[in-house]
Write an enzyme that holds these catalytic residues in place. Sequence first.
Site, short mmCIF file in Angstrom:
data_model
loop_
_atom_site.label_atom_id
_atom_site.label_comp_id
_atom_site.label_asym_id
_atom_site.label_seq_id
_atom_site.Cartn_x
_atom_site.Cartn_y
_atom_site.Cartn_z
N HIS A 179 -5.13 14.92 -1.06
CA HIS A 179 -6.35 14.25 -0.66
C HIS A 179 -7.08 15.02 0.46
CE1 HIS A 179 -6.63 10.45 -2.82
NE2 HIS A 179 -7.65 10.12 -2.04
N SER A 198 -1.24 12.25 -0.29
CA SER A 198 -1.82 12.31 1.05
C SER A 198 -1.43 13.61 1.74
CB SER A 198 -1.32 11.14 1.89
OG SER A 198 -1.69 11.30 3.25
N TYR A 246 -10.17 5.20 -9.40
CA TYR A 246 -8.80 5.64 -9.66
C TYR A 246 -8.35 5.38 -11.09
CZ TYR A 246 -8.10 6.60 -4.73
OH TYR A 246 -8.21 7.14 -3.47
#
Length: 776
Positions: free
Chosen positions: A240, A352, A581
């Site tokens: 991300h 992440s 998503y």
Amino acid sequence: MELFSLIDFNSLRVCVSSWFWITIFILLHSGKGVFSDSKYLIGLGSYDITGPAADVNMMGYANTGQIASGIHFRLRARTFIVAEPKGKRVVFVNLDACMASQLVTIKVLERLNARYGELYTEKNVAISGIHTHAGPGGYLQYVVYIVTSLGFVRQSFDVLVDGIEKSIVEAHENLSPGSIFVNKGEILDAGVNRSPSAYLNNPTAERSKYKYDVDKEMTLLKFVDDQWGPVGSFNWFATHGTSMSRTNPLISGDNKGAAARFMEDWFEQSVVMSTSSDEFGAEGIPQRVSSIISNHPEHHELLELAASFQSPPGKPATRTLSVARRVRGALRLANKPAFVSAFCQSNCGDVSPNVLGAFCIDTGLPCDFNHSTCGGKNELCYGRGPGYPDEFESTRIIGERQFKKAVDLFNKVSETLKGNVDYRHAYIDFSQLEVKVPKQGGGSEVVKTCPAAMGFGFAAGTTDGPGAFDFKQGDDQGNPFWKLVRNVLKTPGKEQIDCQHPKPILLDTGEMKEPYDWAPSILPIQILRIGQLAILSVPGEFTTMAGRRLRDAVKTVLSAGNSGENLHVVIAGLTNAYSQYVTTFEEYEVQRYEGASTLYGPHTLNAYIQEFKKLASALITNQPVEPGPQPPDLLNRQISLLTPVVMDATPRGVNFGDVSTDVPQNATFKRGDLVTVVFWSACPRNDLMTEGTFSLVEILKGTDTWVPAYDDDDFCLQFKWSRPSKFSTRSQATIEWRIPKSATSGVYRIRHFGASKSLFGSIRHFTGSSRAFVLA
């Protein structure tokens, strides 16, 4: 017409004959000639897409308080074109933006059609975003994505359309015979799964096939021009763009934008310019100005030189001066294509960059595993990057890790792409698509996708950027109070509730049509093929396992028509449009953030797999596909509530560009120090300084020549803009230079470029500079 009567046609024939043989000689002896053995024509391009650095809400976190007020480093559109000399071609554009926009894509394609006809269309052009959460918003056409930006922001939209078009034009004009190489490798420390409880809901047998709960592999392309050698690289890796936090106000390409800048600088300096034997410098990122000054005067001589350059009053300037003083423009070889490096996004949905894990900011303890809460509150749970608590350092580290792996893959490539260039594209209405899925116990059944809707877990946010109030991830029930609030906007019907189950609907966006559509229904899917590489363009964020299932399904189909070659399949996330998503069916059941943000119900992934398999089958059988329904163009229905810049002003007796706070007299700094200068300025929305710079560090060469050393594109230099109150006409620009370890000793000064707006609307450019100082 009169011109032709004056031509001596005998002389013309001699000239034409001479030039004909000269041209044939050049073509035969040039790598750019048509007689090259290269299978492909390759061209790369790049252009500035930095949007308004003031007043505009950032896109990504949906945090109304995250308003742009400066620049960390500038944003770019980077493009490659690959064509068969007498065959098909494909275009891939990578944006330093949160995501692609359906409306931006539509308008870029219109411009390309006006310029090139049917050469570039929606079928063979892919426009992808890196998913930085630190770029100006307001450029998407659906209501839910522009609420926090106070509607549509024309400047954000225009700079993207302009920059994408110009980057494609540059790539087109650079088309030359060349080769493409592919390589793969793992990065183990640039991403972690931020929704591990959802991932664990996937079948055990499926999870056992993979070593990690996120994809660690980077796939890199190296472009080598027959004449010029390496001219660029593009890679895909899933993590991300959230190293920069939800409170950061500076425009930034985040970790992927940083990696691209590092690699372009590495190549231009260390490979082309050969400026340093230590190609990564002391900080692990490329050096640049270490050889601008060849001689090193004594310290007292430098102080004497610096003392002769005091801060002058701000003065008028031209728009072109800001462009002319850009550092990288000065370093570039005029007759050689610039090296273009792009770090593209993949299936990053649950990945992440905050690799240290998620912790409660009140206790320092790990967050709750299933809901990412602290004492039941999501607002206190934050992921920590490797540079914690410094988000800029985290951005640099994650960017550097991707950059170093890319350099390693770039230097070690051996596999060449060979084979035809081809593509397939279709528009799909995901709001009511019939999907054939396996049944438990054997056989299959036909199910349907749903009109778009967002669940309660969406409002909880993620550990990269938590939401507010009492929402939490993993909520499959909802809350009576928020359901009442929801019903004020739109009460979902029973059919929609059943279709989206087990998602409790917070916003029934697919059925909300006022003042215009709140969410997309018609989305593009696309496969670009270059030899043994297939790029799957998806208009959203696939989670790790969702991406694996899609890649495997397409690879199985393509392999059936493959002649034993090593097939590479990559997912290009957030491409051509945006629809949030896509999770697996099992992850959807858990209803963490990603599942709650999977718009079209639990069978969304199966719908994508079904439709992509159709594209893949059409590719290998050389069959066309139905184009599908056209998406809407909502440009003329957009609403903007962002107030315009009325005028700029300074205190009486002060010029725009005057220094408000200067460096100390006779100042000497050392590497690692922070140099700060404050200028009287004007709103950056008056001129985005496209392909230019608001901030500049110059080094003195000799006794009177100032050479650009660092600008808006540099990680170490920050431009911060502020005004005392929202409606004040006065503003200041603070320029901060964190002196890198690779900086050369010498005399420096800091400059600022800007543009002011008068009450009558005229724009006037200005510049100012600090007094000179010494770097010992």
